[in-house]
Structures are given as structure tokens and as C-alpha cells.
Design a protein around this motif. Structure first.
Motif, PDB file in Angstrom:
ATOM      1  N   VAL A  87       2.476   9.423  -0.905  1.00 52.66           N
ATOM      2  CA  VAL A  87       2.375  10.619  -1.756  1.00 52.66           C
ATOM      3  C   VAL A  87       1.958  11.790  -0.869  1.00 52.66           C
ATOM      4  CG1 VAL A  87       0.949  11.747  -3.530  1.00 52.66           C
ATOM      5  CG2 VAL A  87       1.846   9.454  -3.931  1.00 52.66           C
ATOM      6  N   LEU A  88       2.651  12.905  -1.028  1.00 55.35           N
ATOM      7  CA  LEU A  88       2.256  14.152  -0.338  1.00 55.35           C
ATOM      8  C   LEU A  88       1.845  15.141  -1.401  1.00 55.35           C
ATOM      9  CD1 LEU A  88       4.757  15.128   2.501  1.00 55.35           C
ATOM     10  CD2 LEU A  88       2.480  14.097   2.676  1.00 55.35           C
ATOM     11  N   GLU A  89       0.590  15.551  -1.358  1.00 54.06           N
ATOM     12  CA  GLU A  89       0.082  16.433  -2.410  1.00 54.06           C
ATOM     13  C   GLU A  89      -0.171  17.831  -1.869  1.00 54.06           C
ATOM     14  OE1 GLU A  89      -3.050  14.766  -4.800  1.00 54.06           O
ATOM     15  OE2 GLU A  89      -3.461  16.665  -5.805  1.00 54.06           O
ATOM     16  N   VAL A 126       0.838  -1.209   0.000  1.00 56.11           N
ATOM     17  CA  VAL A 126       0.000   0.000   0.000  1.00 56.11           C
ATOM     18  C   VAL A 126       0.871   1.257   0.000  1.00 56.11           C
ATOM     19  CG1 VAL A 126      -1.768   1.342   1.251  1.00 56.11           C
ATOM     20  CG2 VAL A 126      -1.878  -1.171   1.253  1.00 56.11           C
ATOM     21  N   MET A 127       0.525   2.188  -0.908  1.00 56.07           N
ATOM     22  CA  MET A 127       1.127   3.524  -0.918  1.00 56.07           C
ATOM     23  C   MET A 127       0.093   4.464  -0.278  1.00 56.07           C
ATOM     24  SD  MET A 127       2.171   5.703  -4.334  1.00 56.07           S
ATOM     25  CE  MET A 127       3.860   5.160  -4.557  1.00 56.07           C
ATOM     26  N   GLY A 128       0.527   5.261   0.695  1.00 54.50           N
ATOM     27  CA  GLY A 128      -0.380   6.216   1.321  1.00 54.50           C
ATOM     28  C   GLY A 128      -0.475   7.493   0.498  1.00 54.50           C
ATOM     29  N   HIS A 129      -1.411   8.361   0.862  1.00 55.02           N
ATOM     30  CA  HIS A 129      -1.579   9.653   0.152  1.00 55.02           C
ATOM     31  C   HIS A 129      -2.143  10.644   1.167  1.00 55.02           C
ATOM     32  CE1 HIS A 129      -3.208  11.803  -3.737  1.00 55.02           C
ATOM     33  NE2 HIS A 129      -2.916  12.672  -2.791  1.00 55.02           N
ATOM     34  N   LEU A 130      -1.343  11.666   1.491  1.00 52.27           N
ATOM     35  CA  LEU A 130      -1.733  12.660   2.503  1.00 52.27           C
ATOM     36  C   LEU A 130      -1.616  14.072   1.911  1.00 52.27           C
ATOM     37  CD1 LEU A 130       0.310  11.200   5.534  1.00 52.27           C
ATOM     38  CD2 LEU A 130      -2.160  10.941   5.148  1.00 52.27           C
ATOM     39  N   GLY A 131      -2.076  15.059   2.684  1.00 60.21           N
ATOM     40  CA  GLY A 131      -2.054  16.443   2.214  1.00 60.21           C
ATOM     41  C   GLY A 131      -3.373  16.717   1.518  1.00 60.21           C
ATOM     42  N   LEU A 132      -3.298  17.236   0.292  1.00 64.24           N
ATOM     43  CA  LEU A 132      -4.524  17.407  -0.478  1.00 64.24           C
ATOM     44  C   LEU A 132      -4.948  16.026  -0.990  1.00 64.24           C
ATOM     45  CD1 LEU A 132      -6.654  19.254  -1.817  1.00 64.24           C
ATOM     46  CD2 LEU A 132      -5.173  19.307  -3.800  1.00 64.24           C
ATOM     47  N   THR A 133      -6.082  15.569  -0.505  1.00 62.02           N
ATOM     48  CA  THR A 133      -6.585  14.255  -0.924  1.00 62.02           C
ATOM     49  C   THR A 133      -7.888  14.516  -1.702  1.00 62.02           C
ATOM     50  OG1 THR A 133      -7.523  14.089   1.312  1.00 62.02           O
ATOM     51  CG2 THR A 133      -5.498  12.875   0.880  1.00 62.02           C
ATOM     52  N   PRO A 134      -7.806  14.471  -3.049  1.00 60.00           N
ATOM     53  CA  PRO A 134      -8.933  14.923  -3.865  1.00 60.00           C
ATOM     54  C   PRO A 134     -10.253  14.173  -3.621  1.00 60.00           C
ATOM     55  CG  PRO A 134      -6.953  14.806  -5.180  1.00 60.00           C
ATOM     56  CD  PRO A 134      -6.610  14.168  -3.865  1.00 60.00           C
ATOM     57  N   GLN A 135     -10.169  12.951  -3.077  1.00 59.53           N
ATOM     58  CA  GLN A 135     -11.435  12.248  -2.798  1.00 59.53           C
ATOM     59  C   GLN A 135     -12.227  12.945  -1.680  1.00 59.53           C
ATOM     60  OE1 GLN A 135     -10.724   8.030  -2.173  1.00 59.53           O
ATOM     61  NE2 GLN A 135      -9.732   7.783  -4.160  1.00 59.53           N
ATOM     62  N   SER A 136     -11.554  13.832  -0.907  1.00 59.96           N
ATOM     63  CA  SER A 136     -12.244  14.557   0.178  1.00 59.96           C
ATOM     64  C   SER A 136     -12.495  16.007  -0.198  1.00 59.96           C
ATOM     65  CB  SER A 136     -11.381  14.529   1.452  1.00 59.96           C
ATOM     66  OG  SER A 136     -11.036  13.229   1.786  1.00 59.96           O
TER      67      SER A 136
END
Ligand code: KIV
Length: 272
Positions: free
Chosen positions: A188-190, A142-152
């Protein structure tokens, strides 16, 4: 010219952690179809993300929310058929992991089994910790994704930079540490401040891949259609356009119309 420090015949989740350990930056781009994936893979990009940005780029939706699990599997299996070297990570789409860990695992298994992908990506921190653990326990990276999370996006209200305030920055650091602790192979940090992203990259041993997160992280990701200049309405500061394909393609299509109308195409050499 490639500046790779080691020649990977096949990029794995282990290769990425190794790249971070000896300071080689990781390149990642999106692809949603066979033809684009073949070009991206052939160019030596380390990771191909079958992103739920396909919802915007491929289907023309305003957000990433409408794309379905079946559609993500279709895109991912097209990409998988093209690649020889890159690691293929697939977004688990909105609505197929948020309700409970069992549903999350079922969705991740469908992606892995039906598309042949190598890993999944999920947006969020401690709110989805149990779901991530369940998927990791099944042996799925699993790769995580934090910061701007477009699904939210409807919770945030805008696509502006996240974690500028101390409280949100602290939560982001805690979430990143948690994702590493439970076994994610990268995050991923967006769209977060460059200083914060650098701090997270320095604290963690797993790679941090940034998009709009500055150059103090361990790798970069962009949406391929944006960096090729095929899209032109989207102009965030972090986006570097390597081509202006929107203009080049428009010119080519216009020329084609002219040639057809003028009976210039096909000419004698272009017919049987
Ligand atoms: O869906 C996507 O393309 C992404 C990247 C922007 C990181 O999640």
C-alpha cells in the motif's frame, strides 16, 4: 457494472499478482464488522482490509495507535465470518511488531490463528525488514505499507503528503523494492505524489495499492465509512464520496424520533 477481466470465485494473494500482470485494477476497502463486510464482499470488492483505522472509525480515537491486538482480532474474526470471495488482510497494530521479530511473528500468528485472516499488513520499510522476513518464513503473506504510515504520525507531525523531497522518494523506492525482494505480495502506498507512485508501480511486479497516490498504481483502497460519507469531518482531496450517508442517516434518525413522539410508529401493521 463490473469490469473484471477474470472471474475469481475466491481472491488469493496469487490472484492479485495475476491481476497486475494482465492489467486489471484491484479494488480494496476496509471493513471491521460482519454486516459491512457482507455487503462489501457481496459487491465484488477484491480485498477487504481490517485496518487499524478501526481505532478512529469504530472507537473514536484520534490516531491508530491505541487499538490493541485483541481488538484487531475481534474485528477480523467478525469480518471473516461474513466473506465468501474477498481476500482478508489485517493490520498488525502499533506496538505488537516493532520491538523484535519474535514478537512480530507471535502477533501475526495470533491474527491468523484466532481470526482466520488470509494475510497481514505492516507499516514501514527497512526498519522492520527482519520482522517481515520472520513472518514470511512462517508462511504468512505480508502486505507492506509505505508513504504516509499513520502509526508513525508523531514522528511525521502531520498527515500531509509524504516523499515530495528526492531523498524521501528514493528511500521509498528502495523500501518498495526491498519489500518485493523479501517476498511481500503487495504494497500500500499512502498519500504520495502520483508520479512517484506510478514509478514504483512500474518498477515492481507485485501490486501497488494506492490511497491518495493517483491512478498510475495497480489498485485503490479507501476507508469504507469515508467513501460512504458516514464520516464528514475528514475531507482529503483524494477522497471520493459515493454517498452522503451522514445526512441520509441523520434524516432517518430524526424521522424516527418524530414518529415515536407522534405515536405514528408503530402503526397497526407493525404490531402483534
Ligand atoms: O488502516 C487503514 O484503513 C489503512 C488504509 C488507509 C490503507 O491502512
Amino acid at each position: 457494472m463490473s469490469t473484471a477481466k477474470k472471474d475469481y470465485k475466491r481472491v488469493t494473494v496469487k490472484s492479485l499478482v495475476e491481476m497486475k500482470s494482465y492489467g486489471e485494477k484491484i479494488s480494496m476497502l476496509t471493513a471491521y464488522d460482519y454486516t459491512m463486510a457482507k455487503i462489501v464482499d457481496g459487491a465484488g470488492v477484491d480485498v477487504i482490509l481490517v485496518g487499524d483505522s478501526a481505532s478512529n472509525v469504530m472507537a473514536g480515537h484520534e490516531t491508530t495507535l491505541p487499538i490493541t491486538l485483541d481488538q484487531m482480532i475481534y474485528h477480523a474474526s467478525s469480518v471473516i465470518r461474513a466473506i465468501e470471495r474477498a481476500l482478508i488482510v489485517v493490520d498488525i497494530p502499533f506496538g505488537s511488531y516493532q520491538s523484535d521479530p519474535k514478537e512480530a511473528l507471535r502477533s501475526a500468528i495470533r491474527i491468523m490463528k484466532e481470526s482466520g485472516a488470509h494475510a497481514v499488513k505492516m507499516e514501514g520499510g527497512k526498519e522492520i525488514k527482519e520482522s517481515i522476513k520472520r513472518i514470511l518464513n512462517a508462511g504468512i503473506p505480508v502486505m507492506g505499507h509505505l508513504g504516509l504510515t499513520p502509526q508513525s504520525i508523531y514522528k511525521f507531525g502531520t498527515y500531509t503528503v509524504r516523499a515530495k523531497e528526492e531523498q524521501e522518494a528514493e528511500k521509498l523506492i528502495d523500501d518498495a523494492l526491498m519489500l518485493q525482494r523479501i517476498g511481500c505480495f503487495a504494497v500500500v502506498l499512502e498519500k504520495v505524489p502520483a508520479q512517484l507512485a506510478k514509478k514504483v508501480a512500474e518498477k515492481l511486479t507485485i501490486p501497488i495499492i494506492g490511497i491518495g497516490a493517483g491512478n498510475g498504481v495497480d489498485g485503490q483502497v479507501l476507508v469504507t465509512h469515508d467513501m460512504l460519507g458516514m464520516t464528514h469531518e475528514f475531507n482529503p482531496r483524494f477522497l471520493r464520496r459515493y454517498l452522503d450517508l451522514y445526512s441520509e442517516m441523520t434524516d432517518a434518525f430524526k424521522q424516527y424520533v418524530t414518529d415515536v413522539k407522534a405515536v405514528d410508529f408503530p402503526n397497526e401493521n407493525e404490531q402483534y
